[in-house]
Enzyme design. Sequence first.
Site, PDB file in Angstrom:
ATOM      1  N   TYR A 119      19.046 -28.947  89.627  1.00 22.90           N
ATOM      2  CA  TYR A 119      20.152 -28.467  90.457  1.00 22.90           C
ATOM      3  C   TYR A 119      21.059 -27.600  89.604  1.00 22.90           C
ATOM      4  O   TYR A 119      21.373 -27.960  88.464  1.00 22.90           O
ATOM      5  CB  TYR A 119      20.944 -29.668  91.009  1.00 22.90           C
ATOM      6  CG  TYR A 119      22.138 -29.271  91.845  1.00 22.90           C
ATOM      7  CD1 TYR A 119      22.030 -29.151  93.225  1.00 22.90           C
ATOM      8  CD2 TYR A 119      23.370 -28.997  91.253  1.00 22.90           C
ATOM      9  CE1 TYR A 119      23.119 -28.778  93.997  1.00 22.90           C
ATOM     10  CE2 TYR A 119      24.458 -28.613  92.017  1.00 22.90           C
ATOM     11  CZ  TYR A 119      24.329 -28.499  93.388  1.00 22.90           C
ATOM     12  OH  TYR A 119      25.409 -28.115  94.135  1.00 22.90           O
ATOM     13  N   GLU A 207      24.682 -21.797  95.119  1.00 22.17           N
ATOM     14  CA  GLU A 207      24.031 -23.087  94.892  1.00 22.17           C
ATOM     15  C   GLU A 207      22.516 -22.904  94.884  1.00 22.17           C
ATOM     16  O   GLU A 207      21.938 -22.385  95.837  1.00 22.17           O
ATOM     17  CB  GLU A 207      24.423 -24.077  95.995  1.00 22.17           C
ATOM     18  CG  GLU A 207      23.865 -25.473  95.736  1.00 22.17           C
ATOM     19  CD  GLU A 207      24.172 -26.447  96.863  1.00 22.17           C
ATOM     20  OE1 GLU A 207      23.843 -26.141  98.025  1.00 22.17           O
ATOM     21  OE2 GLU A 207      24.749 -27.516  96.587  1.00 22.17           O
TER      22      GLU A 207
END
Length: 399
Positions: A119, A207
């Site tokens: 991530y 993101e």
Amino acid sequence: MNIHEYQAKELLAKHGIPVPAGHAALSVDEAVAGAGKLPGPLYVVKAQIHAGGRGKGKFKELGQDAKGGVRLAKSVDEVRANAEEMLGKTLVTIQTGGEGKQVNRLYVTDGVDIAKEYYLALLVDRASGRVAMVVSTEGGMDIEQVAHDTPERITTITIDPVQGFQGHHGRALAFALKLTGELNKQAQALGKKLYEAFIALDCAMLEINPLVESKDGQLLVLDAKMSFDSNAMFRHPDVEALRDETEEDPAEVEASKYDLAYIKLDGDIGCMVNGAGLAMATMDIIKLNGAFPANFLDVGGGASKEKVTAAFKIILSDPAVKGILVNIFGGIMRCDIIADGIVAAAREVDLKVPLVVRLEGTNVEEGKRILADSGLAIVPANDLGDAAQKIVAAVKDVA
Ligand code: ADP
Ligand code: MG
């Protein structure tokens, strides 16, 4: 302002960031043609909507056993079958709300043989006043859940805007992802390019979930969610052109045409206010009196008749609105001019719900006289507290 995954990836690729090849498609034929341009034999067909959680999402029109909005295809024929099944259907994910979002676009992309998912996000961190890079070894999952259950697996790196992305930031990033050797070097270079793209494009948020390590040892951006600082979009006409209005609230799109800052909320009292601070205070005092605002609306400094009329129409387009509170401070704008605007607008839209108006500032007496002489059922208020009590009472009477 948000954009689609495929658009974000195209922007990132322009900044030298590694993304798998892919092609956007508005029809089944385009999806098949897109697949034809990829090497194969593994393809992924991805629904393009402004919401995450697509992989685990469900299509409303298909059964519970049907696959979600991110599908693996092992041949061009499978790409065709999946495209046929997905286009035009409504995808419900944890981020779309119960009503879901209609899938009008697909992205056909290279299937990547994944070794590990990570991530990585960049965002504007208000607490530090800097851009922060948030990274975790727990990719492909719901990051809020990771933050809740295992916060030690999340590392935040803040970057001084004057110094920019330094070598130590890159090393901290690669270390947090536990990468060694060649992958460690790739992570350092990737971090720098992502930061530079973020700044150059005036992003608000980027993101990447997941960032992946492929089995052949490449770091790749597999998913990308990107949003921008709307106030900076005048500097990026190419990004502005990526706006997909079908993904936005129609009233908010209409408001932006008139330069009105409008956000729909869940209550039943429509608010028309000038200045964001006064708008917030107005919403607060409505709540303090036991009701809820139907919207945030800042008509800005130059509240012309056209703007006030547009604002009335937008507020009234919301069927939940049972009354309107106008709270305007005439500083640079004079209250009499605003009152003229309110009266003209109320006549034009044939206002049927109660309207409470609180005016304050330059030429306020003249403004109040115009409202009183208009013959319209406008309830005048003397101050903010008085205005809130009056509109809450009026709306209760309607209900
Ligand atoms: P969302 O976050 O909206 O569910 P993602 O793009 O993150 O959509 O896809 C969900 C999952 O599907 C990823 O975590 C990854 O495991 C897999 N996936 C997505 N794109 C690819 C691809 N190009 N190749 C292989 N797997 C993929
Ligand atoms: Mg994702």
